[in-house]
Design a protein around this motif. Structure first.
Motif, PDB file in Angstrom:
ATOM      1  N   ASP A   1     -22.455 -28.684 -56.347  1.00 21.82           N
ATOM      2  CA  ASP A   1     -21.505 -29.801 -56.299  1.00 21.82           C
ATOM      3  C   ASP A   1     -20.086 -29.317 -55.996  1.00 21.82           C
ATOM      4  OD1 ASP A   1     -20.762 -28.578 -58.661  1.00 21.82           O
ATOM      5  OD2 ASP A   1     -21.589 -30.129 -59.956  1.00 21.82           O
ATOM      6  N   LEU A   2     -19.978 -28.148 -55.364  1.00 20.29           N
ATOM      7  CA  LEU A   2     -18.678 -27.559 -55.053  1.00 20.29           C
ATOM      8  C   LEU A   2     -18.227 -27.989 -53.656  1.00 20.29           C
ATOM      9  CD1 LEU A   2     -16.523 -25.378 -56.018  1.00 20.29           C
ATOM     10  CD2 LEU A   2     -17.810 -23.781 -54.569  1.00 20.29           C
ATOM     11  N   VAL A   3     -17.000 -28.469 -53.575  1.00 19.95           N
ATOM     12  CA  VAL A   3     -16.377 -28.790 -52.286  1.00 19.95           C
ATOM     13  C   VAL A   3     -15.276 -27.772 -52.063  1.00 19.95           C
ATOM     14  CG1 VAL A   3     -15.083 -30.502 -50.972  1.00 19.95           C
ATOM     15  CG2 VAL A   3     -16.905 -31.246 -52.503  1.00 19.95           C
ATOM     16  N   ALA A   4     -15.489 -26.876 -51.095  1.00 21.82           N
ATOM     17  CA  ALA A   4     -14.563 -25.756 -50.922  1.00 21.82           C
ATOM     18  C   ALA A   4     -14.373 -25.432 -49.454  1.00 21.82           C
ATOM     19  CB  ALA A   4     -15.094 -24.521 -51.654  1.00 21.82           C
ATOM     20  N   HIS A   5     -13.233 -24.830 -49.157  1.00 23.78           N
ATOM     21  CA  HIS A   5     -13.022 -24.265 -47.828  1.00 23.78           C
ATOM     22  C   HIS A   5     -13.994 -23.093 -47.628  1.00 23.78           C
ATOM     23  CE1 HIS A   5      -8.880 -26.147 -47.982  1.00 23.78           C
ATOM     24  NE2 HIS A   5      -9.233 -26.402 -46.727  1.00 23.78           N
ATOM     25  N   THR A   6     -14.511 -22.958 -46.436  1.00 20.35           N
ATOM     26  CA  THR A   6     -15.355 -21.810 -46.124  1.00 20.35           C
ATOM     27  C   THR A   6     -14.563 -20.518 -46.293  1.00 20.35           C
ATOM     28  OG1 THR A   6     -16.593 -23.140 -44.528  1.00 20.35           O
ATOM     29  CG2 THR A   6     -16.810 -20.753 -44.354  1.00 20.35           C
ATOM     30  N   GLU A   7     -13.285 -20.553 -45.961  1.00 21.39           N
ATOM     31  CA  GLU A   7     -12.438 -19.376 -46.109  1.00 21.39           C
ATOM     32  C   GLU A   7     -12.305 -18.969 -47.569  1.00 21.39           C
ATOM     33  OE1 GLU A   7     -10.006 -16.177 -45.068  1.00 21.39           O
ATOM     34  OE2 GLU A   7     -11.387 -17.412 -43.888  1.00 21.39           O
ATOM     35  N   ALA A   8     -12.322 -19.941 -48.487  1.00 17.31           N
ATOM     36  CA  ALA A   8     -12.255 -19.620 -49.917  1.00 17.31           C
ATOM     37  C   ALA A   8     -13.496 -18.840 -50.339  1.00 17.31           C
ATOM     38  CB  ALA A   8     -12.130 -20.902 -50.733  1.00 17.31           C
ATOM     39  N   LEU A   9     -14.664 -19.264 -49.883  1.00 18.53           N
ATOM     40  CA  LEU A   9     -15.897 -18.537 -50.185  1.00 18.53           C
ATOM     41  C   LEU A   9     -15.885 -17.163 -49.531  1.00 18.53           C
ATOM     42  CD1 LEU A   9     -18.491 -21.426 -49.659  1.00 18.53           C
ATOM     43  CD2 LEU A   9     -17.472 -20.661 -51.805  1.00 18.53           C
ATOM     44  N   ALA A  10     -15.353 -17.085 -48.308  1.00 17.50           N
ATOM     45  CA  ALA A  10     -15.327 -15.820 -47.574  1.00 17.50           C
ATOM     46  C   ALA A  10     -14.432 -14.794 -48.258  1.00 17.50           C
ATOM     47  CB  ALA A  10     -14.853 -16.060 -46.143  1.00 17.50           C
ATOM     48  N   GLN A  11     -13.335 -15.234 -48.869  1.00 17.70           N
ATOM     49  CA  GLN A  11     -12.444 -14.300 -49.543  1.00 17.70           C
ATOM     50  C   GLN A  11     -13.162 -13.538 -50.642  1.00 17.70           C
ATOM     51  OE1 GLN A  11      -8.913 -16.331 -50.900  1.00 17.70           O
ATOM     52  NE2 GLN A  11      -8.031 -16.451 -48.860  1.00 17.70           N
ATOM     53  N   LEU A  12     -14.172 -14.149 -51.241  1.00 17.11           N
ATOM     54  CA  LEU A  12     -14.936 -13.479 -52.282  1.00 17.11           C
ATOM     55  C   LEU A  12     -16.137 -12.756 -51.690  1.00 17.11           C
ATOM     56  CD1 LEU A  12     -15.596 -14.776 -55.808  1.00 17.11           C
ATOM     57  CD2 LEU A  12     -17.496 -13.840 -54.528  1.00 17.11           C
ATOM     58  N   LEU A  13     -16.937 -13.454 -50.866  1.00 20.08           N
ATOM     59  CA  LEU A  13     -18.181 -12.882 -50.369  1.00 20.08           C
ATOM     60  C   LEU A  13     -17.972 -11.767 -49.355  1.00 20.08           C
ATOM     61  CD1 LEU A  13     -19.222 -15.649 -51.621  1.00 20.08           C
ATOM     62  CD2 LEU A  13     -21.046 -15.509 -49.938  1.00 20.08           C
ATOM     63  N   GLU A  14     -16.857 -11.784 -48.617  1.00 20.45           N
ATOM     64  CA  GLU A  14     -16.623 -10.778 -47.587  1.00 20.45           C
ATOM     65  C   GLU A  14     -15.634  -9.706 -48.019  1.00 20.45           C
ATOM     66  OE1 GLU A  14     -17.616 -13.460 -43.630  1.00 20.45           O
ATOM     67  OE2 GLU A  14     -15.549 -12.825 -43.995  1.00 20.45           O
ATOM     68  N   HIS A  15     -15.279  -9.682 -49.283  1.00 18.39           N
ATOM     69  CA  HIS A  15     -14.357  -8.656 -49.755  1.00 18.39           C
ATOM     70  C   HIS A  15     -15.052  -7.296 -49.713  1.00 18.39           C
ATOM     71  CE1 HIS A  15     -11.592  -6.484 -52.417  1.00 18.39           C
ATOM     72  NE2 HIS A  15     -10.722  -7.443 -52.177  1.00 18.39           N
ATOM     73  N   PRO A  16     -14.340  -6.231 -49.289  1.00 17.75           N
ATOM     74  CA  PRO A  16     -14.999  -4.924 -49.171  1.00 17.75           C
ATOM     75  C   PRO A  16     -15.484  -4.364 -50.496  1.00 17.75           C
ATOM     76  CG  PRO A  16     -12.621  -4.713 -48.885  1.00 17.75           C
ATOM     77  CD  PRO A  16     -12.937  -6.177 -48.856  1.00 17.75           C
ATOM     78  N   ALA A  17     -14.827  -4.715 -51.600  1.00 22.02           N
ATOM     79  CA  ALA A  17     -15.300  -4.295 -52.916  1.00 22.02           C
ATOM     80  C   ALA A  17     -16.437  -5.211 -53.330  1.00 22.02           C
ATOM     81  CB  ALA A  17     -14.156  -4.367 -53.936  1.00 22.02           C
ATOM     82  N   ARG A  18     -17.620  -4.664 -53.463  1.00 19.25           N
ATOM     83  CA  ARG A  18     -18.802  -5.472 -53.765  1.00 19.25           C
ATOM     84  C   ARG A  18     -19.028  -5.636 -55.264  1.00 19.25           C
ATOM     85  NH1 ARG A  18     -19.516  -8.291 -49.301  1.00 19.25           N
ATOM     86  NH2 ARG A  18     -19.603  -6.969 -47.462  1.00 19.25           N
TER      87      ARG A  18
END
Length: 484
Positions: free
Chosen positions: A81-98
């Motif tokens: 039920d989350l409405v978010a910018h794709t860029e917001a998700l990318a900032q977490l999922l694509e961060h180099p620190a896993r």
């Protein structure tokens, strides 16, 4: 129950909690669940496992625990039920620190769907739910939780413990809506290091009804995601020279470089080439050559900033790239030292130069820089080792049944922290603190200006004087931190 959608050549698995009625609210192209599933296809996601409603918070948490037990790599948990910018998700999922991380917004007002958290030093140190309270909260959790591979076992353990507590009513009236909030509480209290990924101007909101969903989707259009991505690629804590004399205009080169499909490593190579050309011009020893060398050195530093900006914008991160960038910085600087010394030793009339003593100054400046970098790397490595050993020997586990999440801090640490934050808020003091350590931007500017206006002897003397002051300042700071 769960079903999965397999993706190839990705690095992260996702658990999508489709356990609330809001997941089925409509939007353009289908439901909110469809919308977030489509967003995940644009991100480096290996597998999406959808957990559907099956018995309340306890059942949902056990489903997450089962997936975490079998998972490898990074695991992300987020609600449908989350409405978010794709860029917001990318900032977490694509961060180099896993490692483990949580998406947060730096506002103190919490609520049922955005529980309060406390962020200190870029980490989530306390998290709340309808049962758990957070004194002195300064941010809110926005529903996306990432568990690094090292924390998967802890995630499974806390999920099972939380499921048992929820089923027996010992956490009060918690519902399936709070499953991801409770997982964050559990990980924080288990001692996991949770990086706080800040939303900034982007949006990520959980919704409960059609009107709130429509409003949340409408707010997304008010933000230019591409501009936010570009702004995030520019360091906000860089040196004075890099901030005002380079990044203020190099940001306009990032998108063209990306369109030309230049890689960060290629830009690093261009930076090295320009520095070598600068050294060649410096070695000529005449005034015009000194000025040309200074201009080329400045352009080399522009490319040095641009490669990092391009890496952050395109998210083309690699360990080799980071190593290459650091080695290139040292190579460029030392090649320029050699070029300056050769040019001065030629004894051109205008410079008053000659071979006497110039190589001693060049070697001394080089040794000083080697010592400074050794101090930086050894101190950073020792702190990382001490932190790892401390975490292995004693994790600060806090009970999930304690309703108030307090983190103890000794009084001297609080005083030092407050003083440091107060100094950071003072613009002049903040920039002086960044400049006194003679970062690479200030060093390149110092070399370029003194070489173009004066001569190599003045350049090396200035480097030794300012560099010596920087060493004393850094040593004093490290000793004070170590003692504290």
């Amino acid at each position: 129950m769960t079903d999965s959608m397999t993706r190839a050549s990705a690095t992260t698995a996702v658990v999508l909690l489709a356990t609330t009625p809001a997941c089925r609210l409509t939007c353009a192209g289908g439901t909110l669940l469809d919308r977030i599933t489509d967003q995940l296809t644009l991100l480096p996601v290996r597998d999406v496992q959808v957990v559907t409603s099956g018995g309340g918070a306890g059942a949902d948490l056990r489903g997450v625990a089962k997936i975490a037990r079998a998972a490898t790599g990074t695991l992300v948990v987020l609600p449908g039920d989350l409405v978010a910018h794709t860029e917001a998700l990318a900032q977490l999922l694509e961060h180099p620190a896993r490692g483990s991380a949580a998406l947060v917004s730096l506002d103190a007002g919490g609520g049922p769907l955005c529980p309060p958290v406390r962020v200190e030093g870029g980490r989530v140190v306390a998290a709340g739910s309808s049962f758990h309270t957070v004194p002195d909260a300064n941010a809110t959790f926005r529903g996306v939780l990432q568990a690094g591979e090292a924390d998967l076992a802890s995630l499974a353990d806390v999920a099972e413990e939380l499921a048992e507590l929820a089923d027996t009513g010992r956490l009060g009236a918690v519902t399936a809506v709070e499953a991801v909030d409770l997982l964050l509480v559990g990980l924080v209290r288990a001692g996991a290091r949770i990086r706080a990924t800040q939303l900034g101007p982007l949006h990520a909101d959980r919704v409960t009804g059609q009107a709130t969903a429509d409003g949340a989707i409408g707010r997304l259009a008010e933000v230019d995601e591409e501009q936010v991505r570009l702004d995030a690629a520019i360091k906000d804590r860089d040196g004075f020279f890099a901030t005002f004399c380079v990044s203020s205009w190099s940001r306009h080169l990032v998108r063209p470089a990306a369109r030309l499909k230049l890689t960060p490593n290629a830009v690093t190579g261009i930076s090295v080439g320009l520095a070598v050309l600068a050294a060649i011009w410096f070695s000529a020893g005449n005034r015009g050559a000194q000025v040309a060398g200074a201009v080329l050195l400045y352009l080399s530093f522009v490319c040095d900033c641009l490669d990092g900006q391009l890496a952050r914008y395109t998210r083309m991160f690699s360990s080799f790239g980071a190593w290459m960038d650091g080695m290139a910085d040292r190579l460029k600087e030392y090649v320029v030292y050699v070029g300056l010394a050769i040019g001065f030793a030629a004894g051109m009339p205008w410079s008053g130069g000659g071979p006497d003593g110039i190589w001693h100054l060049a070697v001394a400046a080089m040794i000083l820089q080697v010592v400074r970098h050794a101090l930086d790397f050894s101190y950073g490595g020792s702190r990382a080792d001490a932190r790892r050993v401390g975490e292995l020997w004693s994790k600060p586990v806090r009970s999930l049944l304690e309703s108030t999440d307090e983190v103890s801090h000794d009084a001297p640490r609080r005083g030092v922290l407050k003083l440091s934050l107060a100094l950071e808020h003072e613009s002049v003091t903040r920039w002086l603190k960044r400049m006194i350590v003679l970062p690479i931007g200030e060093r390149m500017a110092l070399i370029a200006v003194t070489a173009a206006v004066f001569n190599a002897r003045v350049t090396f003397m200035a480097l030794l004087g300012w560099g010596g002051l920087a060493v004393v300042y850094q040593l004093a700071g490290r000793i004070a931190r170590t003692a504290r």
